[in-house]
Design a protein around this motif. Structure first.
Motif, PDB file in Angstrom:
ATOM      1  N   SER A   1       0.799  -1.181  -0.049  1.00 43.98           N
ATOM      2  CA  SER A   1      -0.077   0.154   0.088  1.00 43.98           C
ATOM      3  C   SER A   1       0.888   1.349   0.117  1.00 43.98           C
ATOM      4  CB  SER A   1      -1.060  -0.009   1.302  1.00 43.98           C
ATOM      5  OG  SER A   1      -1.417   1.309   1.406  1.00 43.98           O
ATOM      6  N   SER A   2       1.809   1.301   0.752  1.00 42.00           N
ATOM      7  CA  SER A   2       2.555   2.568   1.045  1.00 42.00           C
ATOM      8  C   SER A   2       3.590   2.835  -0.318  1.00 42.00           C
ATOM      9  CB  SER A   2       3.509   2.282   2.432  1.00 42.00           C
ATOM     10  OG  SER A   2       4.587   3.504   2.304  1.00 42.00           O
ATOM     11  N   GLU A   3       4.221   1.557  -0.781  1.00 46.64           N
ATOM     12  CA  GLU A   3       5.056   1.783  -1.844  1.00 46.64           C
ATOM     13  C   GLU A   3       4.263   2.026  -3.334  1.00 46.64           C
ATOM     14  OE1 GLU A   3       8.054   2.178  -1.507  1.00 46.64           O
ATOM     15  OE2 GLU A   3       8.189   1.963   0.631  1.00 46.64           O
ATOM     16  N   ILE A   4       2.853   1.881  -3.337  1.00 52.56           N
ATOM     17  CA  ILE A   4       2.160   2.546  -4.676  1.00 52.56           C
ATOM     18  C   ILE A   4       2.535   3.911  -4.486  1.00 52.56           C
ATOM     19  CG2 ILE A   4      -0.106   2.631  -5.453  1.00 52.56           C
ATOM     20  CD1 ILE A   4      -1.009   0.200  -4.154  1.00 52.56           C
ATOM     21  N   ILE A   5       2.503   4.488  -3.593  1.00 51.61           N
ATOM     22  CA  ILE A   5       2.607   6.079  -3.343  1.00 51.61           C
ATOM     23  C   ILE A   5       4.010   6.566  -3.373  1.00 51.61           C
ATOM     24  CG2 ILE A   5       2.126   7.920  -1.921  1.00 51.61           C
ATOM     25  CD1 ILE A   5      -0.422   6.632  -0.977  1.00 51.61           C
TER      26      ILE A   5
ATOM     27  N   GLY B   1       4.046  -3.011  -4.646  1.00 49.25           N
ATOM     28  CA  GLY B   1       3.383  -1.694  -4.709  1.00 49.25           C
ATOM     29  C   GLY B   1       3.877  -0.812  -5.919  1.00 49.25           C
ATOM     30  N   PRO B   2       5.152  -0.591  -6.255  1.00 50.83           N
ATOM     31  CA  PRO B   2       5.657  -0.183  -7.291  1.00 50.83           C
ATOM     32  C   PRO B   2       5.003  -0.520  -8.761  1.00 50.83           C
ATOM     33  CG  PRO B   2       7.319  -0.077  -5.928  1.00 50.83           C
ATOM     34  CD  PRO B   2       6.114  -1.045  -5.271  1.00 50.83           C
ATOM     35  N   LEU B   3       5.037  -2.005  -8.643  1.00 47.47           N
ATOM     36  CA  LEU B   3       4.502  -2.642  -9.859  1.00 47.47           C
ATOM     37  C   LEU B   3       2.959  -2.458 -10.133  1.00 47.47           C
ATOM     38  CD1 LEU B   3       6.251  -6.128  -9.881  1.00 47.47           C
ATOM     39  CD2 LEU B   3       6.727  -4.264 -11.324  1.00 47.47           C
ATOM     40  N   VAL B   4       2.290  -2.308  -9.224  1.00 46.67           N
ATOM     41  CA  VAL B   4       0.817  -1.863  -9.054  1.00 46.67           C
ATOM     42  C   VAL B   4       0.773  -0.493  -9.717  1.00 46.67           C
ATOM     43  CG1 VAL B   4      -1.209  -1.385  -8.096  1.00 46.67           C
ATOM     44  CG2 VAL B   4       0.105  -3.402  -7.408  1.00 46.67           C
TER      45      VAL B   4
ATOM     46  N   LEU C   1       3.080   1.141 -11.446  1.00 46.40           N
ATOM     47  CA  LEU C   1       3.423   1.108 -12.983  1.00 46.40           C
ATOM     48  C   LEU C   1       2.389   0.764 -13.972  1.00 46.40           C
ATOM     49  CD1 LEU C   1       5.930   1.526 -15.055  1.00 46.40           C
ATOM     50  CD2 LEU C   1       6.511  -0.874 -14.428  1.00 46.40           C
ATOM     51  N   ALA C   2       1.487  -0.467 -13.404  1.00 42.90           N
ATOM     52  CA  ALA C   2       0.544  -0.842 -14.355  1.00 42.90           C
ATOM     53  C   ALA C   2      -0.628   0.080 -14.252  1.00 42.90           C
ATOM     54  CB  ALA C   2       0.188  -2.392 -13.545  1.00 42.90           C
ATOM     55  N   CYS C   3      -0.873   0.944 -13.393  1.00 41.83           N
ATOM     56  CA  CYS C   3      -1.842   1.712 -13.344  1.00 41.83           C
ATOM     57  C   CYS C   3      -1.488   3.005 -14.395  1.00 41.83           C
ATOM     58  CB  CYS C   3      -2.331   2.526 -12.037  1.00 41.83           C
ATOM     59  SG  CYS C   3      -2.887   0.986 -10.905  1.00 41.83           S
ATOM     60  N   LEU C   4      -0.092   3.321 -14.325  1.00 41.88           N
ATOM     61  CA  LEU C   4       0.164   4.520 -15.026  1.00 41.88           C
ATOM     62  C   LEU C   4       0.545   4.140 -16.700  1.00 41.88           C
ATOM     63  CD1 LEU C   4       2.814   5.903 -12.668  1.00 41.88           C
ATOM     64  CD2 LEU C   4       0.633   7.065 -13.141  1.00 41.88           C
ATOM     65  N   GLN C   5       0.980   2.896 -16.871  1.00 37.09           N
ATOM     66  CA  GLN C   5       1.592   2.742 -18.162  1.00 37.09           C
ATOM     67  C   GLN C   5       0.563   1.802 -18.932  1.00 37.09           C
ATOM     68  OE1 GLN C   5       3.867   4.787 -18.491  1.00 37.09           O
ATOM     69  NE2 GLN C   5       5.419   3.172 -19.524  1.00 37.09           N
ATOM     70  N   TRP C   6      -0.127   1.158 -18.243  1.00 37.19           N
ATOM     71  CA  TRP C   6      -1.277   0.382 -18.857  1.00 37.19           C
ATOM     72  C   TRP C   6      -2.653   0.739 -18.713  1.00 37.19           C
ATOM     73  CZ3 TRP C   6       1.327  -4.439 -16.261  1.00 37.19           C
ATOM     74  CH2 TRP C   6       2.655  -4.671 -16.823  1.00 37.19           C
TER      75      TRP C   6
ATOM     76  N   LEU D   1       9.547   5.195 -15.374  1.00 40.26           N
ATOM     77  CA  LEU D   1      10.333   4.003 -14.905  1.00 40.26           C
ATOM     78  C   LEU D   1      10.883   4.097 -13.680  1.00 40.26           C
ATOM     79  CD1 LEU D   1      12.945   3.514 -18.045  1.00 40.26           C
ATOM     80  CD2 LEU D   1      10.903   2.162 -17.249  1.00 40.26           C
ATOM     81  N   ILE D   2      10.521   5.292 -12.765  1.00 41.26           N
ATOM     82  CA  ILE D   2      10.929   5.343 -11.447  1.00 41.26           C
ATOM     83  C   ILE D   2      10.468   4.290 -10.483  1.00 41.26           C
ATOM     84  CG2 ILE D   2      10.542   6.554  -9.317  1.00 41.26           C
ATOM     85  CD1 ILE D   2      13.008   7.612 -10.943  1.00 41.26           C
ATOM     86  N   PRO D   3       9.007   3.935 -10.555  1.00 42.99           N
ATOM     87  CA  PRO D   3       8.360   2.770  -9.908  1.00 42.99           C
ATOM     88  C   PRO D   3       9.359   1.474 -10.104  1.00 42.99           C
ATOM     89  CG  PRO D   3       6.848   3.932 -10.992  1.00 42.99           C
ATOM     90  CD  PRO D   3       8.119   4.468 -11.560  1.00 42.99           C
ATOM     91  N   LEU D   4       9.737   1.337 -11.308  1.00 38.90           N
ATOM     92  CA  LEU D   4      10.448  -0.115 -11.947  1.00 38.90           C
ATOM     93  C   LEU D   4      11.767   0.159 -11.030  1.00 38.90           C
ATOM     94  CD1 LEU D   4      10.337  -2.460 -13.360  1.00 38.90           C
ATOM     95  CD2 LEU D   4      11.342  -1.641 -15.150  1.00 38.90           C
ATOM     96  N   LEU D   5      12.579   0.988 -10.900  1.00 40.26           N
ATOM     97  CA  LEU D   5      13.531   1.428 -10.230  1.00 40.26           C
ATOM     98  C   LEU D   5      13.451   1.003  -8.734  1.00 40.26           C
ATOM     99  CD1 LEU D   5      16.644   2.082 -10.333  1.00 40.26           C
ATOM    100  CD2 LEU D   5      15.970   4.316  -9.948  1.00 40.26           C
TER     101      LEU D   5
END
Length: 408
Positions: free
Chosen positions: A34-38, A161-164, A166-171, A256-260
């Protein structure tokens, strides 16, 4: 002399997470998801969308951690006094999960600060009681491994979290503000798991209505002597938000920041359980010294980095630092303090570290703004080396040799 007292038996060979170790790991996994989505988007959101300064990023993150730290002292002491950990754990997770997604409606840096402070109030309430409960749920010979496993689960959540995000932003093409609302889902699940599956553990010496309470006894001297180099290290360990800003400087795109961030936490998660288990064998202090020296090397690398691939390599290496140090520090605290005082000890541990994080982040941001990013990272590397030298010079008293029963 090593601070750990290695003990090997058949239980060590058959170790597997269960009971509170597994339940608290799942809670941390969901909370960090949850925290790392943000989190990886927040520095760029503050600077790019809300127009805040880099110094403001440091103030927000440092102040948030300082508030959490002060509350951890109080909540840890209180959990020792009432001999109950779970109510504070559940309340802390619930408060943080409720307010965290409200970043989606923030219009100013000040509003983000208020939300982050409230989020960290929840962290402050739960942190020390949770660590004390975890320490009471395993025998001492498995303590480093248990804390390492807990941190591994936490970092695994920071992968998801970041993968979620990234998916929300990119896809899905969602705006950043809408992505922040998604964080409410794993946060709510974390509270449910904490409320239903975490089990209370009785303290070895319950509080008595008459006569002095065990919680009134002073913490061991070696605990405070060990805390001194940890605090020094923290003064050079600013918020990781600055690493994301530095990566952006080096050419890593916003998308790409979430992927990093995922790469960082994949390494953290993979390294945490082996790192904690290694501290059970070779000792806590040697592993902390090695981790802090590696930290200094990574920060020196960020100071000298010039291209995008440097950021990726440094983030991956930085994850190993956490594997060597996070579970090890907590196991060291548990080693040095009796069971009935561990809530208080973990409160002070989190408290002084968190309070030190405020000047660390504010100073780092000020040096970045006033001189350069390279100067700020060089300063962090120097402080880490000084802390490693201090820890190497610090002896230790024999650790607590308590063998608490395993919670089933």
């Amino acid at each position: 002399m090593s601070s750990a007292a290695p003990h090997h038996d058949l239980a060590d060979a058959a170790w597997r997470p269960r009971g509170n170790v597994l339940a608290l790991a799942v809670v941390s996994f969901l909370t960090d998801a949850s925290s790392e989505i943000i989190a990886p988007l927040l520095p760029l959101f503050l600077v790019g969308t809300l127009g805040s300064s880099v110094r403001m990023v440091g103030v927000i993150e440092g102040a948030a951690e300082a508030v959490a730290a002060l509350l951890k002292v109080a909540s840890g002491w209180w959990s020792d006094r009432v001999a109950r950990r779970k109510p504070l754990i559940v309340a802390g997770y619930a408060l943080a999960s409720l307010v965290r997604p409200l970043v989606a409606v923030a219009q100013t840096g000040g509003q983000v600060l208020a939300i982050r402070l409230t989020d960290r109030v929840g962290k402050g309430i739960r942190g020390a009681p949770r660590d004390a409960l975890l320490a009471a749920s395993v025998p001492s010979s498995q303590r480093g491994r248990a804390f390492g496993f807990h941190r591994a689960a936490d970092h695994a959540g920071a992968v998801v979290g970041p993968l979620v995000a990234l998916a929300c932003l990119q896809w899905a093409g969602m705006p950043v503000r809408d992505v922040f609302w998604v964080a409410a889902v794993p946060g709510a699940l974390a509270v449910l798991v904490a409320a239903v599956w975490v089990r209370e553990r009785p303290l070895e010496t319950p509080p008595r209505p008459v006569a002095p309470r065990p919680a009134a006894a002073p913490l061991p001297r070696d605990f405070w002597r060990s805390m001194a180099p940890i605090v020094l290290f923290t003064l050079g360990n600013s918020t990781d938000a600055f690493l994301l800003l530095r990566a952006s400087q080096l050419g890593v795109s916003t998308a790409l920041i979430p992927l990093l961030w995922v790469v960082l936490h994949l390494v953290k998660s993979a390294a945490s359980t082996p790192g904690g288990a290694l501290s059970d064998t070779v000792g806590r202090r040697p592993l902390l010294i090695a981790g802090w020296m590696l930290y200094a090397a990574v920060y020196a690398g960020f100071a000298l980095a010039t291209t995008e691939w440097h950021a990726w390599a440094l983030f991956a290496t930085y994850g190993v630092v956490f594997g060597l140090t996070e579970g090890t520090e907590k196991a060291l605290v548990a080693d040095l303090v009796p069971a009935g005082r561990r809530g208080t000890a973990f409160g002070w541990y989190h408290g002084v570290v968190g309070v030190a994080a405020l000047p660390a982040s504010v100073l780092f941001g000020a040096v970045w703004d006033g001189w350069s990013a390279s100067t700020a990272f060089g300063m962090g590397a120097t402080v880490a080396l000084a802390a490693a030298a201090w820890m190497a010079a610090t002896g230790s008293a024999p650790p607590q040799q308590q063998r608490e029963p395993v919670a089933l």
